[in-house]
Design an enzyme around this catalytic site. Structure first.
Site, PDB file in Angstrom:
ATOM      1  CE  LYS A   1     -10.660  -5.053  14.181  1.00 38.18           C
ATOM      2  NZ  LYS A   1      -9.778  -4.456  13.189  1.00 38.18           N
TER       3      LYS A   1
ATOM      4  CE  LYS B   1       8.601 -11.541 -14.871  1.00 40.58           C
ATOM      5  NZ  LYS B   1       9.409 -10.803 -15.872  1.00 40.58           N
TER       6      LYS B   1
ATOM      7  CG  ASP C   1      -7.748  -7.690  13.169  1.00 37.85           C
ATOM      8  OD1 ASP C   1      -7.071  -6.786  13.717  1.00 37.85           O
ATOM      9  OD2 ASP C   1      -8.929  -7.517  12.806  1.00 37.85           O
TER      10      ASP C   1
ATOM     11  CG  ASN D   1      -0.211  -0.149   2.516  1.00 38.38           C
ATOM     12  OD1 ASN D   1       0.541   0.731   2.924  1.00 38.38           O
ATOM     13  ND2 ASN D   1      -0.410  -1.292   3.194  1.00 38.38           N
TER      14      ASN D   1
ATOM     15  CE  LYS E   1      -8.602  -0.395  12.898  1.00 40.10           C
ATOM     16  NZ  LYS E   1      -7.777   0.144  11.782  1.00 40.10           N
TER      17      LYS E   1
END
Length: 402
Positions: free
Chosen positions: A345, A293, A310, A214, A341
């Site tokens: 959590k 690859k 998580d 990301n 959340k």
């Protein structure tokens, strides 16, 4: 509102002191002005009074309030004193303890921080006696606003111009910000506490060439780690791949995948007092990592993914005494998802931002955070540089985290 006592001495640069008074007032400083007799040959008290909306002081012997000694009270009133311009004559007096006017009497009678902005002919400035006087004042704790180079009243183009008013204001802003932060650092609740910070992205390999990741830069995590060390915390930084230089005096644990980060955090969690889960952890990883690859082929390609651990949820389920800070990068329904959340959590606070806004977050130096506390409190921090946001986050936790 901080209070500035501006001392203006007799040089042609005194005209800049009028602009400086205006700039300081606009910057929300409460400004009072002292003028020497020679300064009044260049500028008038009325100009400063009109801009600063405060009395202007010109004589040690004109006591405006019989209940106090004016030159002593003014020094005590101020949060900082700025001498601008500071002539070679005034600098020499101060260095040798001479108090023969309002300005020198006030400066010698106070322990308030003092800033000197020299302005004079280049040869006067470079004269060994002037340099010795400046060195004496420096050893006495005076701060110097270095003169610039440019066209001087004497006709030379050289060093000796008084520092520009805007730069003086910025230097004062910096000084007061540093003073505030040092006070916070000195009495921080984080001192001696063990803090773990996760930062950056994780990398999930598909083959030796390709991976899933990301846009996280790690900047907020690194900024938190650095500020925590300044506050006396014992910091561990668990970081994915970034181009950032880790802060000094921090234990750095380099990881690649979400599984790596989970293991690094899990094995250290028991000994921590507070954890900041600032990393952007991949939610999914390829089921299979190819040894060679993956070659190009006709048509579409399907890749199977599995859930990664998580980490925040695990920490919330296993925490005993630890204070848990989570982060939520969302693109819609920010408050709703952050509060969900927070509950799911079992975090103590979740810090959320809108990554749909491309001007903030990820690789940007800026962000705009809102803190959602388990207690039900919400605190919007606003848009700032990430290094500033790290300070704001910790300042908030200073009063909320026991």
């Amino acid at each position: 509102m901080k209070r500035i006592l501006l001392a203006v001495t007799g040089g042609i640069a005194a005209y800049k002191a009028i602009d400086l008074t205006s700039k300081l007032t606009q910057a929300n400083y409460d400004v009072r002005v002292m003028l020497t007799d020679h300064a009044q040959e260049f500028v008038t008290p009325l100009a400063f009074q009109a801009i600063g909306r405060n009395p202007v002081y010109t004589s040690t012997f004109k006591e405006q309030n019989p209940e106090e000694i004016q030159h002593v009270a003014l020094g005590d009133w101020a949060d900082a004193i700025v001498v601008a311009p500071a002539t070679a004559n005034t600098i020499a007096k101060l260095a040798n303890g001479i108090a023969d006017d309002m300005v020198t009497s006030t400066l010698l009678a106070t322990e308030t921080p003092k800033f000197i902005a020299p302005a004079m002919n280049v040869h006067m400035y470079e004269n060994p006696r002037t340099q010795q006087n400046l060195a004496t004042l420096s050893s006495d704790g005076y701060y110097f606003l270095e003169p610039g180079e440019g066209f001087l009243a004497c006709g030379y183009v050289a060093k000796g111009r008084m520092e520009e008013p805007l730069q003086i204001v910025e230097r004062l802003n910096q000084y007061f910000n540093e003073t505030t932060q040092n006070a916070i650092y000195k009495n921080s609740h984080f001192e001696g506490k063990r803090a773990l910070v996760t930062a950056g992205p994780t990398v999930e390999e598909l083959d030796p060439v390709r991976y899933l990741s990301n846009r996280a830069s790690g900047k907020i995590g690194y900024a938190l780690a650095e500020s925590l060390t300044k506050r006396g915390a014992i910091v561990t930084l668990v970081t994915g791949p970034t181009h950032l230089t880790p802060p000094a005096n921090v234990e750095v644990v380099q990881i690649q995948s979400a599984e790596d980060m989970f293991h690094a955090v899990k094995t250290r969690f028991e000994n921590q007092d507070i954890v900041f889960k600032a990393a952007a952890v991949s939610d999914y990883a390829p089921v299979d990592t190819l040894e060679h690859k993956l070659k190009k082929q006709e048509g579409t390609l399907s890749v199977s993914f599995k859930r990664t651990p998580d980490i925040l949820k695990y920490l919330g389920e296993h925490k005993t005494h630890q204070f848990l800070v989570g982060f939520a990068a969302e693109t819609q329904n920010i408050a709703e998802y952050a509060q969900k959340k927070l509950k799911n959590k079992n975090a103590d606070v979740v810090i959320a931002n809108n990554v749909g806004d491309r001007t903030i977050g990820f690789s940007s130096d800026d962000n705009d955070y809102t803190m959602y506390y388990k207690t039900g409190d919400t605190e919007a921090l606003g848009k700032h540089k990430k290094v500033e946001l790290a300070e704001h986050i910790l300042n908030s936790l200073e009063t909320r985290w026991k």
